[in-house]
Design an enzyme around this catalytic site. Structure first.
Site, short mmCIF file in Angstrom:
data_model
loop_
_atom_site.label_atom_id
_atom_site.label_comp_id
_atom_site.label_asym_id
_atom_site.label_seq_id
_atom_site.Cartn_x
_atom_site.Cartn_y
_atom_site.Cartn_z
N SER A 1 0.85 -1.19 0.00
CA SER A 1 0.00 0.00 0.00
C SER A 1 0.89 1.24 0.00
O SER A 1 2.01 1.21 0.52
CB SER A 1 -0.85 -0.02 1.27
OG SER A 1 -1.30 1.28 1.57
N SER A 2 0.36 2.33 -0.54
CA SER A 2 1.18 3.56 -0.60
C SER A 2 1.40 4.18 0.79
O SER A 2 2.17 5.13 0.91
CB SER A 2 0.52 4.58 -1.54
OG SER A 2 -0.75 4.92 -1.06
N CYS A 3 0.74 3.66 1.82
CA CYS A 3 0.97 4.20 3.16
C CYS A 3 2.33 3.78 3.73
O CYS A 3 2.69 4.18 4.83
CB CYS A 3 -0.15 3.80 4.11
SG CYS A 3 -0.08 2.07 4.54
N LYS B 1 3.67 -3.89 6.09
CA LYS B 1 3.82 -3.94 4.63
C LYS B 1 5.27 -3.70 4.22
O LYS B 1 5.75 -4.31 3.25
CB LYS B 1 2.88 -2.92 3.98
CG LYS B 1 1.41 -3.32 4.06
CD LYS B 1 1.15 -4.58 3.24
CE LYS B 1 -0.28 -5.05 3.27
NZ LYS B 1 -0.48 -6.33 2.58
O1 GFB Z 1 -9.69 6.21 2.92
P1 GFB Z 1 -9.19 6.63 4.25
O2 GFB Z 1 -9.82 6.03 5.43
O3 GFB Z 1 -7.66 6.30 4.31
O4 GFB Z 1 -9.35 8.22 4.39
P2 GFB Z 1 -6.23 7.01 4.19
C1 GFB Z 1 -8.92 9.13 3.44
C2 GFB Z 1 -9.31 10.53 3.86
O5 GFB Z 1 -10.75 10.66 3.75
C3 GFB Z 1 -8.95 10.92 5.29
C4 GFB Z 1 -11.27 11.24 4.93
O6 GFB Z 1 -8.53 12.26 5.31
C5 GFB Z 1 -10.30 10.78 6.01
O7 GFB Z 1 -10.41 11.58 7.17
N1 GFB Z 1 -12.67 10.84 5.12
C6 GFB Z 1 -13.74 11.66 5.06
C7 GFB Z 1 -13.14 9.61 5.43
N2 GFB Z 1 -14.87 11.02 5.37
C8 GFB Z 1 -14.53 9.73 5.59
C9 GFB Z 1 -15.29 8.57 5.94
O8 GFB Z 1 -16.49 8.59 6.11
N3 GFB Z 1 -14.59 7.39 6.06
C10 GFB Z 1 -13.22 7.33 5.87
N4 GFB Z 1 -12.62 6.15 6.00
N5 GFB Z 1 -12.49 8.43 5.57
C11 GFB Z 1 -5.60 4.59 4.72
C12 GFB Z 1 -4.58 3.94 5.62
O9 GFB Z 1 -5.35 5.91 4.84
O10 GFB Z 1 -5.42 4.26 3.36
C13 GFB Z 1 -4.29 2.56 5.27
O11 GFB Z 1 -5.02 4.10 6.96
C14 GFB Z 1 -4.15 2.32 3.78
O12 GFB Z 1 -3.14 2.18 5.93
C15 GFB Z 1 -5.26 2.97 3.01
O13 GFB Z 1 -2.90 2.79 3.32
C16 GFB Z 1 -5.10 2.85 1.51
O14 GFB Z 1 -5.90 7.24 2.77
O15 GFB Z 1 -6.12 8.20 5.06
#
Ligand code: GFB
Length: 348
Positions: A108-110, A141
């Site tokens: 993953s890109s994280c 990862k």
């Molecule tokens: O997709 P997401 O959970 O993962 O969140 P990350 C991306 C952005 O969307 C963050 C915002 O800034 C969240 O705060 N967001 C807004 C939301 N509303 C929502 C919502 O209802 N649900 C969620 N989930 N987010 C993950 C990593 O990071 O990405 C993992 O934690 C992995 O390790 C994955 O790499 C691909 O992009 O922030």
């Protein structure tokens, strides 16, 4: 890789694994094996050993992992590091012991540092600190990349690691607590639209609850009402999204056409950062993404940004030069991809 080669897909029910299985079946691969979680627990070392000794797969696609959105990563830190390390240690080690010809490891890109220069090239790995919310998952990862690289260097195996940007597509996790942003936005905005149109039976059916009082209680927790939908964070972080079927296509392209030796420069004294980024090279802010989903779904209410919720990494656009040079490019544009996922969601 021949059409009748024995290929094991670990994680065939997940977002990417299911897309890989479909792609390979469409391409005419006839000897694909897979197991459900109940049939084979990849955390169990002995069970994985027995499975590999019995089946002797020639190719392995390691798409099984514990994954989740920003809050799931941040809360279930122990589960994310333990389960991912176990799964990948078991599968990679047994692949080595059982002479698997080629393995594809999905990351993953994280894995990249929080403040990496944009777009993030493979060489940014381990240059500085990780994003706190997903540090345990990222470390697992990174260990997977290093394990594949190390077996290749010490034992001459042929393992390739791929690092996709944020993925979306059919068979994603739509649970509002643990999902990634795109499925969460689709579901929340769709539910708000149903409320707005007073389609209460559809709301009850979608949530699988007994009555509308239970539905309202649940939706209040996630800030979903007829008039507005809560979006986590400031809306300012930018993310890049790749359709799961494009990701599957890239994986099969690499399996069919490339080897570990194609992932680094022959003149390098130290062979490292051999993993390959997979993305589109385009990002947008969460605010822009939310507006786009709202428009596609046709919701008339407002979006409300809850800054008590985490933003995570602000910028995470990956550099796809390495994959471009190897000869692969994505096809699905975000707008069309979201429309397709929304139709898939409605059909379920
Ligand atoms: O997709 P997401 O959970 O993962 O969140 P990350 C991306 C952005 O969307 C963050 C915002 O800034 C969240 O705060 N967001 C807004 C939301 N509303 C929502 C919502 O209802 N649900 C969620 N989930 N987010 C993950 C990593 O990071 O990405 C993992 O934690 C992995 O390790 C994955 O790499 C691909 O992009 O922030």
């Amino acid at each position: 890789m021949k059409k009748n080669s024995k290929i094991y897909i670990a994680g065939h029910r997940g977002l990417v694994g299911s897309a890989i299985l479909k792609n390979m079946q469409d391409k005419g691969y006839t000897n694909i094996i897979y197991k459900t979680h109940d049939e084979l627990d990849l955390i169990n070392q002995l069970a994985v050993k027995e499975f590999f000794e019995l089946e002797k797969p020639e190719y392995v696609i390691l798409a099984a992992a514990k994954v989740g959105g920003i809050i799931a990563n941040s809360v279930y830190r122990a589960d994310f590091i333990y389960e991912n390390l176990q799964i990948q240690n078991n599968v990679i080690y047994q692949s080595y012991l059982n002479n698997v010809r080629k393995l594809l490891f999905l990351g993953s890109s994280c894995i990249y540092p929080k403040n990496s220069p944009q777009p993030i090239s493979e060489d940014c790995l381990l240059e500085s600190s990780l994003e706190y919310t997903n540090e345990p998952y990222a470390i697992a990862k990174i260990a997977g990349i290093k394990m594949c690289e190390s077996y290749n260097l010490q034992y001459g195996t042929n393992y390739i690691s791929v690092m996709p940007t944020n993925l979306y597509g059919p068979n994603d996790n739509f649970d509002l607590e643990t999902s990634h942003v795109l499925p969460a936005l689709i579901r929340k905005i769709h539910l708000a639209k149903l409320l707005n149109e007073k389609k209460y039976d559809d709301v009850i059916r979608d949530l699988g609850v007994n009555n509308f009082t239970e539905a309202e209680e649940y939706l209040m927790k996630f800030g979903v009402s007829a008039e507005q939908v809560e979006i986590w964070g400031t809306g300012n972080p930018r993310r890049e999204f790749l359709y799961s079927e494009d990701m599957a296509d890239a994986c099969i392209f690499l399996l069919e056409k490339k080897d570990f030796k194609d992932t680094y420069n022959k003149d390098d004294k130290e062979i490292k950062n051999t993993h390959i980024n997979i993305g589109t090279g385009k990002d947008l802010s969460i605010k822009e993404l939310s507006e786009l989903v709202k428009e596609i779904i046709g919701y008339k209410g407002k979006l409300f940004f809850n800054t008590d919720k985490p933003d995570g990494t602000m910028l995470k656009l990956i550099d796809t030069q390495k994959l471009d040079n190897l000869g692969w490019k994505y096809r699905m544009e975000l707008n069309k991809g979201i429309q397709q996922v929304y139709q898939w969601y409605l059909s379920k």
